[in-house]
Design a protein around this motif. Sequence first.
Motif, PDB file in Angstrom:
ATOM      1  N   LEU A 172      55.136 151.513  89.240  1.00 41.55           N
ATOM      2  CA  LEU A 172      54.887 150.155  89.727  1.00 41.55           C
ATOM      3  C   LEU A 172      55.637 149.903  91.035  1.00 41.55           C
ATOM      4  CD1 LEU A 172      55.075 148.130  86.379  1.00 41.55           C
ATOM      5  CD2 LEU A 172      53.021 148.726  87.672  1.00 41.55           C
ATOM      6  N   ASP A 173      56.872 150.374  91.123  1.00 39.60           N
ATOM      7  CA  ASP A 173      57.653 150.194  92.350  1.00 39.60           C
ATOM      8  C   ASP A 173      56.993 150.896  93.531  1.00 39.60           C
ATOM      9  OD1 ASP A 173      59.555 148.669  91.077  1.00 39.60           O
ATOM     10  OD2 ASP A 173      60.961 150.325  90.761  1.00 39.60           O
ATOM     11  N   ALA A 174      56.371 152.031  93.272  1.00 41.73           N
ATOM     12  CA  ALA A 174      55.731 152.790  94.344  1.00 41.73           C
ATOM     13  C   ALA A 174      54.371 152.222  94.731  1.00 41.73           C
ATOM     14  CB  ALA A 174      55.570 154.252  93.918  1.00 41.73           C
ATOM     15  N   ARG A 175      53.813 151.377  93.876  1.00 43.00           N
ATOM     16  CA  ARG A 175      52.453 150.873  94.118  1.00 43.00           C
ATOM     17  C   ARG A 175      52.416 149.348  94.106  1.00 43.00           C
ATOM     18  NH1 ARG A 175      48.665 154.869  91.599  1.00 43.00           N
ATOM     19  NH2 ARG A 175      47.062 153.328  92.053  1.00 43.00           N
ATOM     20  N   VAL A 176      53.439 148.702  94.624  1.00 43.92           N
ATOM     21  CA  VAL A 176      53.494 147.232  94.579  1.00 43.92           C
ATOM     22  C   VAL A 176      52.301 146.597  95.290  1.00 43.92           C
ATOM     23  CG1 VAL A 176      54.778 145.182  95.310  1.00 43.92           C
ATOM     24  CG2 VAL A 176      55.979 147.083  94.238  1.00 43.92           C
ATOM     25  N   PRO A 177      51.983 146.930  96.528  1.00 44.37           N
ATOM     26  CA  PRO A 177      50.849 146.258  97.183  1.00 44.37           C
ATOM     27  C   PRO A 177      49.503 146.638  96.567  1.00 44.37           C
ATOM     28  CG  PRO A 177      52.298 147.295  98.795  1.00 44.37           C
ATOM     29  CD  PRO A 177      52.665 147.837  97.450  1.00 44.37           C
ATOM     30  N   ASP A 178      49.326 147.916  96.232  1.00 44.44           N
ATOM     31  CA  ASP A 178      48.029 148.378  95.743  1.00 44.44           C
ATOM     32  C   ASP A 178      47.825 148.102  94.260  1.00 44.44           C
ATOM     33  OD1 ASP A 178      47.497 149.369  98.282  1.00 44.44           O
ATOM     34  OD2 ASP A 178      48.396 151.316  97.827  1.00 44.44           O
ATOM     35  N   GLY A 179      48.900 148.078  93.503  1.00 45.62           N
ATOM     36  CA  GLY A 179      48.776 147.892  92.075  1.00 45.62           C
ATOM     37  C   GLY A 179      48.250 149.137  91.385  1.00 45.62           C
ATOM     38  N   VAL A 180      48.127 149.065  90.075  1.00 42.79           N
ATOM     39  CA  VAL A 180      47.632 150.186  89.287  1.00 42.79           C
ATOM     40  C   VAL A 180      47.034 149.613  88.009  1.00 42.79           C
ATOM     41  CG1 VAL A 180      49.876 150.517  88.158  1.00 42.79           C
ATOM     42  CG2 VAL A 180      48.251 152.422  88.274  1.00 42.79           C
ATOM     43  N   THR A 181      45.919 150.172  87.556  1.00 47.33           N
ATOM     44  CA  THR A 181      45.354 149.727  86.286  1.00 47.33           C
ATOM     45  C   THR A 181      46.141 150.350  85.146  1.00 47.33           C
ATOM     46  OG1 THR A 181      43.794 151.569  86.056  1.00 47.33           O
ATOM     47  CG2 THR A 181      43.079 149.657  87.376  1.00 47.33           C
ATOM     48  N   LEU A 182      46.008 149.758  83.983  1.00 45.83           N
ATOM     49  CA  LEU A 182      46.733 150.282  82.825  1.00 45.83           C
ATOM     50  C   LEU A 182      46.248 151.687  82.487  1.00 45.83           C
ATOM     51  CD1 LEU A 182      48.814 149.818  80.653  1.00 45.83           C
ATOM     52  CD2 LEU A 182      47.060 148.696  79.263  1.00 45.83           C
ATOM     53  N   GLU A 183      44.932 151.918  82.612  1.00 47.01           N
ATOM     54  CA  GLU A 183      44.407 153.250  82.319  1.00 47.01           C
ATOM     55  C   GLU A 183      44.968 154.288  83.294  1.00 47.01           C
ATOM     56  OE1 GLU A 183      42.671 154.305  79.811  1.00 47.01           O
ATOM     57  OE2 GLU A 183      42.468 152.314  78.895  1.00 47.01           O
TER      58      GLU A 183
END
Length: 283
Positions: A172-183
């Motif tokens: 999550l810290d590495a993908r703050v702007p892009d976000g990530v889905t739970l899957e």
Amino acid sequence: MPSSQQVSAWRPQVPGVVEGFHAHFTEHAYPMHVHDVWTLLIVDDGAVRYDLNRRERGTPGDTVSLLPPQVPHNGSPATAHGFRKRVVYLEAPVLDESLIGPAVDDPDITDPLLRRRIGQLHGALGRRGDELEAESRLAFVGERLRGHLRPRARVSAPEPGRGVAHSLRELLDARVPDGVTLEEAAREVRAHPTHLVRAFSAAFGIAPHQYLMARRVERARRLLLDGSPPAAVATEVGFYDQAHLNRHFRRIVGIPPGRYASATTKRAPSGSLRTASADPAPP
């Protein structure tokens, strides 16, 4: 009584200091959120109650509160007339990660000298041209805080699910702007989605989506302090649009980002919030 809010925020040009933040709230209640930096808080009037690491805390009398990075907390007025607070957000070089555990165990410190020094630090941070004095005062504050925390420092035993939870936090810290889905996160971390959410919530006391929103708001604050307009900030930090930013920013900070931006200054405005007088040199 009618709701009242006064906020001043600025970015001091002092190494180790991320933000100065002075506020008067009568009704605003902070939801559970996190910061990626240390939160050093003193309350000048009224009191604040908050939960940290699933334990109820407060700011009685003339205590100093030190909330560690990455540990969820909330906050609300503990008196009918609200509270006035002064906060300085500090980066890791001032206080290192080894002190997070002791700060979680005992975040409220009763130390009149430390509180006086923090007041003097705020005074220096609010005066342009006094950066060297502010650095000196910060050094004394950091030394005093470390003296309180280091005798209690210890190595904590690993908690169940710690590896999975920390892997997700790193993602999550590495993908703050892009976000990530739970899957996607489940595939990256190699854990079942529901187990991933449970492990993260158990480890940090906050759901993954709440953590991500808090990190985005944290970044938005920094960009607003640098003068970026709220509409541009919203998309840069990962919100869908400005309305999306407004909703989460107001929940966490207490005011909308536009008002926060208009409250930012190069230095703390004199007279708007009570500031302790500063001696000409550090004690």
